[in-house]
Design a protein around this motif. Structure first.
Motif, mmCIF file in Angstrom:
data_model
loop_
_atom_site.group_PDB
_atom_site.id
_atom_site.type_symbol
_atom_site.label_atom_id
_atom_site.label_comp_id
_atom_site.label_asym_id
_atom_site.label_seq_id
_atom_site.Cartn_x
_atom_site.Cartn_y
_atom_site.Cartn_z
ATOM 1 N N ARG A 200 0.849 -1.190 0.000
ATOM 2 C CA ARG A 200 0.000 0.000 0.000
ATOM 3 C C ARG A 200 0.885 1.242 0.000
ATOM 4 N NH1 ARG A 200 -4.434 -1.227 4.697
ATOM 5 N NH2 ARG A 200 -5.076 0.896 4.119
ATOM 6 N N GLY A 201 0.344 2.337 -0.511
ATOM 7 C CA GLY A 201 1.118 3.565 -0.634
ATOM 8 C C GLY A 201 1.701 4.020 0.684
ATOM 9 N N ARG A 202 2.990 4.280 0.683
ATOM 10 C CA ARG A 202 3.687 4.668 1.915
ATOM 11 C C ARG A 202 3.726 6.185 2.120
ATOM 12 N NH1 ARG A 202 2.717 -0.116 2.901
ATOM 13 N NH2 ARG A 202 4.348 -1.653 3.389
ATOM 14 N N THR A 209 -1.140 -0.226 -4.038
ATOM 15 C CA THR A 209 -0.327 0.190 -5.187
ATOM 16 C C THR A 209 -0.754 -0.523 -6.460
ATOM 17 O OG1 THR A 209 1.526 0.600 -3.694
ATOM 18 C CG2 THR A 209 2.050 0.390 -6.036
ATOM 19 N N LYS A 212 -3.860 0.926 -7.924
ATOM 20 C CA LYS A 212 -3.602 2.242 -8.534
ATOM 21 C C LYS A 212 -3.012 2.063 -9.933
ATOM 22 C CE LYS A 212 -2.183 5.878 -6.152
ATOM 23 N NZ LYS A 212 -1.382 6.884 -5.408
ATOM 24 N N GLU A 322 -1.317 14.814 -4.434
ATOM 25 C CA GLU A 322 -0.980 14.468 -5.805
ATOM 26 C C GLU A 322 -1.501 15.437 -6.859
ATOM 27 O OE1 GLU A 322 -2.273 10.463 -6.430
ATOM 28 O OE2 GLU A 322 -4.391 10.908 -6.129
ATOM 29 N N SER A 354 0.148 7.849 -12.779
ATOM 30 C CA SER A 354 0.222 7.142 -11.500
ATOM 31 C C SER A 354 1.263 7.839 -10.631
ATOM 32 C CB SER A 354 0.606 5.675 -11.702
ATOM 33 O OG SER A 354 0.607 4.997 -10.468
ATOM 34 N N ASN A 356 3.243 7.737 -7.021
ATOM 35 C CA ASN A 356 3.630 6.968 -5.835
ATOM 36 C C ASN A 356 4.781 7.679 -5.141
ATOM 37 O OD1 ASN A 356 2.958 4.599 -8.090
ATOM 38 N ND2 ASN A 356 2.031 4.248 -6.108
ATOM 39 N N ASN A 357 4.922 7.445 -3.839
ATOM 40 C CA ASN A 357 6.005 8.144 -3.142
ATOM 41 C C ASN A 357 7.288 7.302 -3.152
ATOM 42 O OD1 ASN A 357 5.757 6.345 -0.841
ATOM 43 N ND2 ASN A 357 6.542 8.017 0.404
ATOM 44 N N THR A 360 7.384 3.822 -1.334
ATOM 45 C CA THR A 360 6.596 2.829 -2.076
ATOM 46 C C THR A 360 7.431 2.243 -3.204
ATOM 47 O OG1 THR A 360 4.606 4.155 -1.628
ATOM 48 C CG2 THR A 360 4.428 2.424 -3.289
ATOM 49 N N SER A 462 3.345 9.714 6.345
ATOM 50 C CA SER A 462 4.528 9.274 5.608
ATOM 51 C C SER A 462 5.515 8.559 6.510
ATOM 52 C CB SER A 462 5.211 10.477 4.945
ATOM 53 O OG SER A 462 5.606 11.418 5.917
#
Length: 631
Positions: A200-202, A209, A212, A322, A354, A356-357, A360, A462
């Protein structure tokens, strides 16, 4: 170096480059003795921002000079690496294969390290870590309590490889995940692995993820984009910065994998300009990856092409959201927009995107190489894998901590963090930065995952984790975070632009001793309205520090309003310094006072003129006999 044109060429390079990393792999003492000869050694020196500011480049320079003087240049290699995570104790020097971990090293220590450790085989005891609880020196990294319960996946290469040398990344299976994905798997198969892994997104939201990516893939377009969100803005958070400084290629590789899975040929890393070291290392990694053909056109001889560009942010916290980030890349004002449409449908320049950080992305190559089942076996039912936390505040072991989801707060704070500084009592921990909330001692045994934190009014965020002790005022803490969000609000929506200012005004009234019970009621109701009506995540979570501290520390708010007293003695307008009859008349308090508001004769009891006192606490700190009370 020549361009790599096939999977086989990359595998051969991995075999070659991994050999040179073997001498920095820790060995047990009995294995070293069994060699019956002087073994080759590899010294890695922390090259993260914190250690560089404490002269780690000079440490490397001095070590190389001393090694050359000692005639050991053929037997000892010294290189820079990324952050080891143990930031409180930097600069760090790690010697392998004997796995000796030296802390708080200075350039002047180089000569002793060479003469004692390398030439005579004796550890330099004064530079070894001492456990706070056991009061004993620890030599090996894997025996230190700070590392014992960690499981490093996102941080797997930080503190091990040289982030400025792509061959070392290839030597730890770097870019093999990309090769596996684009040569042996279809885009749908890559997405299936990500979904089954449970990643999952961090960055704070925790959205799956794989889902997404699947959403972005489902939309047809002539151009699609991958964005890496490196706009790390939470106070006290430095996870993403450390990954980019210590292992930038893992993020580049993951972005290319994401691009392949959704059908994108272009990526952007949106990074704040205040991270100059991370920016420099990303530039080096991009240049080297393009030279080897691991980014650009026809990667590894396939028809897949993917390129990455850097974009700089100016430090606006809202650009971590985002849609605001996307607008900033487009050259517009960094403001969020209503969703839907989500970026997966209409993102950068209206194309499927898309976002993502950094953390992730750092997990993704390891998941592709080891499989979804391996990753999903770590963590809890709803929160798979590990999470990196920036552990800071009133804690003995400040630094980066990566633990499996489901690890308890008690384990993080006491087993890994070494407990509270100066033997003080734990009071609370703030998770999720200005978007999160305070967690109290009654929840120390809480398993850390997305759902459990949300259930008690906080959030993962985060990964910032600020520990507080009994000397922290929770009303003042809430005010601190509100000041931050008021400054960082983009002003687009009224609830955030005006509502957070009203919250801050009320908190300021309370900490100034002018608050009323009606103010307490207004804080609660206004906070909930802001949560329910703000446009983006910044406004929706801005009241969390206020609402959570009111929930768990209601008595402190009441003391400020009803008794006009700050129990922690932090809020200046609610404290009073008085000199007791313990005073010996040494005059230190009078000499330290910046406004000369203390009078009295030598060897006589002194007196503070309250109408002149600015409550700075200089007298309180300087008194040698604790004769000054803080009321």
């Amino acid at each position: 170096m020549n361009r790599i044109n096939s999977y086989e060429e990359l595998q051969n390079l991995f075999q070659d480059y991994s050999k040179k990393l073997k001498m920095r792999t820790p060995s047990r003492e009995e294995e070293l003795e069994a060699e019956n000869k002087r073994c080759k050694r590899h010294i890695t020196v922390c090259g993260g921002t914190g250690c560089q500011s404490s002269d780690s480049p000079k440490i490397i320079e001095n070590l190389r000079k001393e090694i050359e003087k000692a005639g050991l240049s053929d037997e000892v290699v010294v290189s820079v690496t990324g952050c080891f995570g143990f930031c409180e104790k930097g600069p760090i020097v790690h010697i392998n294969p004997d796995n000796t971990f030296y802390i708080q090293v200075t350039p002047d220590d180089a000569q002793e390290l060479v003469s004692e450790h390398l030439l005579n085989g004796r550890s330099v005891q004064r530079l070894l870590y001492e456990e706070p609880s056991v009061k004993g020196k620890v030599k090996r990294q894997d025996e230190m309590s700070f590392y014992k319960k960690q499981h490093r996946i996102a941080l797997r290469n930080c503190g091990f490889i040289n982030p400025e040398d792509i061959t070392e990344y290839i030597g730890v299976k770097g870019y093999l995940a990309l090769a596996q994905a684009i040569i042996q798997m279809t885009p749908d198969e890559v997405i299936k692995v990500m979904i089954e892994s449970g990643l999952r997104g961090r960055g704070g939201g925790g959205f799956p993820t794989g889902k997404k990516w699947a959403s972005a893939k489902s939309y047809e377009a002539d151009q699609k984009y991958i964005i890496c969100n490196a706009d790390e803005g939470d106070p006290g958070a430095f996870m993403d910065r450390s990954i980019l400084e210590g292992d930038p290629n893992s993020v580049l590789e993951a972005m290319a994998i994401a691009g392949y899975s959704i059908g994108a040929s272009k990526g952007f890393i949106y990074i704040r300009a205040e991270y100059p070291l991370a920016v420099n290392r990303i530039k080096i990694a991009l240049k080297q990856a393009k030279e080897l053909g691991l980014l650009g056109d026809n990667i590894l001889g396939t028809d897949f092409s993917f390129d990455i560009e850097l974009k700089y942010g100016a430090g606006a916290f809202v650009c971590g959201e985002e849609t605001a980030l996307i607008h900033s890349i487009e050259g517009k004002r960094g403001e969020p927009t209503n969703k839907p449409p989500f970026p997966a449908e209409s993102g950068l320049w209206g194309k499927p995107t898309s976002v993502n950080n950094v953390e992730t992305f750092a997990n993704i190559p390891a998941i592709i190489i080891n499989g979804a089942k391996w990753y999903s076996s770590i963590g809890t039912a709803g929160s798979k894998g590990t999470k990196v936390f920036a552990l800071a505040g009133k804690i003995n072991n400040v630094g980066l901590v990566e633990v499996p989801m489901g690890t308890t707060l008690r384990e993080i704070i006491y087993d890994i963090g070494g407990g509270i500084k100066n033997g003080r009592k734990f009071k609370a921990v703030q998770t999720g930065g200005p978007s999160g909330g305070c967690i109290t001692a009654e929840n120390l045994d809480l398993s850390i995952d997305y759902e459990s934190l949300t259930a008690i009014g906080s959030m993962m965020g985060s990964g910032g984790m600020i520990v507080m002790d009994e000397d922290n005022c929770m009303v003042d803490i809430a005010k601190f975070y509100l000041q931050f969000t008021v400054e960082e609000s983009c002003g687009k929506c009224t609830p955030c632009r005006v509502g957070t200012k009203r919250l801050l005004e009320i908190l300021t009234k309370i900490t100034d001793g002018e608050g009323t019970e009606q103010d307490l009621a207004t804080l609660k109701s206004l906070g909930q309205i802001i949560k329910d009506t703000s446009l983006c995540g910044l406004g929706q979570t801005a009241p969390n520090p206020v609402l959570s501290t009111m929930k768990y520390f209601w008595d402190e708010y009441v003391a400020h309003v009803r008794d006009h007293r700050c129990p922690a003695g932090v809020c200046k307008k609610l404290i009073r310094f008085e000199i007791t009859d313990k005073c010996i008349g040494c005059t230190k308090c009078a000499r330290s006072c910046p406004v000369s508001c203390i009078s009295g004769n030598v060897k006589g009891i002194h007196f503070i003129h309250q109408d002149k006192c600015i409550k700075c606490g200089a007298c309180y700190s300087s008194c040698p006999v604790n004769a000054i009370s803080k009321i």
